[in-house]
Design an enzyme around this catalytic site. Structure first.
Site, mmCIF file in Angstrom:
data_model
loop_
_atom_site.group_PDB
_atom_site.id
_atom_site.type_symbol
_atom_site.label_atom_id
_atom_site.label_comp_id
_atom_site.label_asym_id
_atom_site.label_seq_id
_atom_site.Cartn_x
_atom_site.Cartn_y
_atom_site.Cartn_z
ATOM 1 N N HIS A 1 0.849 -1.208 0.000
ATOM 2 C CA HIS A 1 0.000 0.000 0.000
ATOM 3 C C HIS A 1 0.874 1.243 0.000
ATOM 4 O O HIS A 1 2.088 1.159 0.153
ATOM 5 C CB HIS A 1 -0.986 -0.019 1.170
ATOM 6 C CG HIS A 1 -0.364 0.131 2.529
ATOM 7 N ND1 HIS A 1 0.458 -0.820 3.083
ATOM 8 C CD2 HIS A 1 -0.432 1.133 3.452
ATOM 9 C CE1 HIS A 1 0.852 -0.429 4.282
ATOM 10 N NE2 HIS A 1 0.348 0.759 4.538
ATOM 11 N N HIS B 1 1.486 3.995 1.835
ATOM 12 C CA HIS B 1 2.020 4.810 2.928
ATOM 13 C C HIS B 1 3.546 4.953 2.831
ATOM 14 O O HIS B 1 4.251 4.018 2.432
ATOM 15 C CB HIS B 1 1.622 4.223 4.282
ATOM 16 C CG HIS B 1 0.183 4.469 4.605
ATOM 17 N ND1 HIS B 1 -0.527 3.722 5.516
ATOM 18 C CD2 HIS B 1 -0.691 5.403 4.129
ATOM 19 C CE1 HIS B 1 -1.767 4.171 5.593
ATOM 20 N NE2 HIS B 1 -1.901 5.187 4.759
ATOM 21 N N ASP C 1 6.001 4.984 4.882
ATOM 22 C CA ASP C 1 6.908 4.051 5.569
ATOM 23 C C ASP C 1 6.956 2.681 4.882
ATOM 24 O O ASP C 1 7.642 1.775 5.357
ATOM 25 C CB ASP C 1 6.538 3.920 7.062
ATOM 26 C CG ASP C 1 5.165 3.341 7.289
ATOM 27 O OD1 ASP C 1 4.218 3.708 6.561
ATOM 28 O OD2 ASP C 1 5.011 2.499 8.208
ATOM 29 N N HIS C 2 6.238 2.548 3.758
ATOM 30 C CA HIS C 2 6.281 1.310 2.968
ATOM 31 C C HIS C 2 6.893 1.509 1.582
ATOM 32 O O HIS C 2 7.232 0.538 0.918
ATOM 33 C CB HIS C 2 4.869 0.716 2.840
ATOM 34 C CG HIS C 2 4.313 0.288 4.164
ATOM 35 N ND1 HIS C 2 4.151 -1.025 4.524
ATOM 36 C CD2 HIS C 2 3.922 1.011 5.243
ATOM 37 C CE1 HIS C 2 3.674 -1.093 5.764
ATOM 38 N NE2 HIS C 2 3.531 0.128 6.219
ATOM 39 N N HIS D 1 -7.272 -0.697 5.549
ATOM 40 C CA HIS D 1 -6.234 0.220 6.074
ATOM 41 C C HIS D 1 -6.039 1.351 5.059
ATOM 42 O O HIS D 1 -6.077 2.530 5.396
ATOM 43 C CB HIS D 1 -4.955 -0.581 6.299
ATOM 44 C CG HIS D 1 -3.785 0.239 6.747
ATOM 45 N ND1 HIS D 1 -3.686 0.776 8.011
ATOM 46 C CD2 HIS D 1 -2.646 0.607 6.101
ATOM 47 C CE1 HIS D 1 -2.541 1.444 8.116
ATOM 48 N NE2 HIS D 1 -1.902 1.354 6.975
ATOM 49 N N ASP E 1 -0.007 -3.752 6.341
ATOM 50 C CA ASP E 1 -0.642 -3.216 7.553
ATOM 51 C C ASP E 1 -2.094 -3.675 7.673
ATOM 52 O O ASP E 1 -2.938 -2.947 8.206
ATOM 53 C CB ASP E 1 -0.590 -1.682 7.550
ATOM 54 C CG ASP E 1 0.808 -1.148 7.771
ATOM 55 O OD1 ASP E 1 1.727 -1.947 8.042
ATOM 56 O OD2 ASP E 1 0.991 0.081 7.679
ATOM 57 N N HIS F 1 4.762 -4.491 10.815
ATOM 58 C CA HIS F 1 5.145 -3.778 12.044
ATOM 59 C C HIS F 1 5.262 -4.739 13.223
ATOM 60 O O HIS F 1 4.550 -5.750 13.289
ATOM 61 C CB HIS F 1 4.112 -2.702 12.417
ATOM 62 C CG HIS F 1 4.124 -1.508 11.521
ATOM 63 N ND1 HIS F 1 4.938 -0.420 11.707
ATOM 64 C CD2 HIS F 1 3.395 -1.234 10.409
ATOM 65 C CE1 HIS F 1 4.717 0.480 10.768
ATOM 66 N NE2 HIS F 1 3.776 0.013 9.949
#
Ligand SMILES: [Zn+2]
Length: 250
Positions: free
Chosen positions: A53, A55, A57-58, A111, A128, A166
């Site tokens: 996805h 985001h 941090d990905h 998410h 996530d 995570h």
């Protein structure tokens, strides 16, 4: 023979590296530096990047990794990405030639709306969506959408290894014990997780059997959870909605 290596990133992310001794695929590289270090350490060539996805941090490390290694990048068709990529959609099977690994794409919106998971060879990379004993926050989707996505994951074979993005398991276990205090499997998992974490090891991968036995978000029909929420007659989506709202404040 595939080996899966966790690359810790930021505060609590894992960038999962799948390798066969020569070639490597990474899932959700939010940061390039630790990936490059791991590739060097293990003497691997990066051939593929899988994105679950959008985001930051990905995906934050994708541009730098593309500049250095020119890997093929797979990312969900329903989301927008600035980097060159191969869009993937629900039920599609992708083949990573260098690893001789076929993965099925599963639409697991909730998410984010376009979130996908990758499943194959008894491995699940779920970003996530599912966490150890928990699930992702609903940033874009509805509770019903997330509930349905989690049901798809719950239906996978019980011995599927679950690679979440995570390290949230300990905190999730505290919440799970609050809402289902008499679940013996939860007590066992808490001990096991504490032992792993206190020796500096990831609590992951998990597996589907363990999640079915302990994860409250997959246990929306548990009489104990329903009683705790004071929703003894509610349907599972209502139970899920209440659980997710409560977890947001926990
Ligand atoms: Zn996310």
């Amino acid at each position: 023979m595939l080996n899966i290596i966790p690359i810790p990133a930021f505060q609590d992310n894992y960038i999962w590296l799948i390798e066969n001794g020569t070639h490597a695929t990474v899932v959700d590289p939010g940061d390039a530096a630790p990936v490059i270090a791991a590739l060097k350490q293990h003497g691997l060539k990066l051939s593929t990047i899988l994105i679950t996805h959008h985001h930051a941090d990905h995906i934050g490390g994708v541009d730098a990794l593309m500049a250095e290694f020119s890997p093929q990048v797979f990312a969900p068709q329903k989301e927008q990405y600035a980097f060159k990529h191969t869009p993937v959609h629900d039920n599609q099977t992708i083949h990573i030639q260098d690893l001789d690994l076929s993965l099925k794409v599963i639409d697991v919106g909730g998410h984010t709306l376009g979130h996908v998971a990758y499943y194959g060879a008894n491995l699940l990379f779920c970003g996530d969506t599912l966490f150890g004993c928990g699930c992702g926050r609903l940033f874009e989707g509805t509770p019903a959408q997330m509930f349905n996505s989690l049901q798809k994951i719950a239906a996978l074979p019980e011995n599927t290894a679950v690679y979440c993005a995570h390290e949230y398991t300990e905190h999730n276990l505290q919440f799970a014990q609050l809402v289902e205090a008499n679940n013996a499997a939860l007590k066992d998992r808490t001990q096991m997780t504490k032992a792993l974490r206190s020796s500096g090891q990831p609590s992951l991968p998990s597996n589907i059997a363990l999640e079915l036995a302990t994860n409250p978000f997959l246990r929306c029909r548990s009489p104990e959870i329903m009683a705790y929420l004071n929703l003894p007659q509610a349907d599972p989506i209502a139970v899920f909605t209440a659980l997710r709202a409560m977890r947001n404040q926990f």
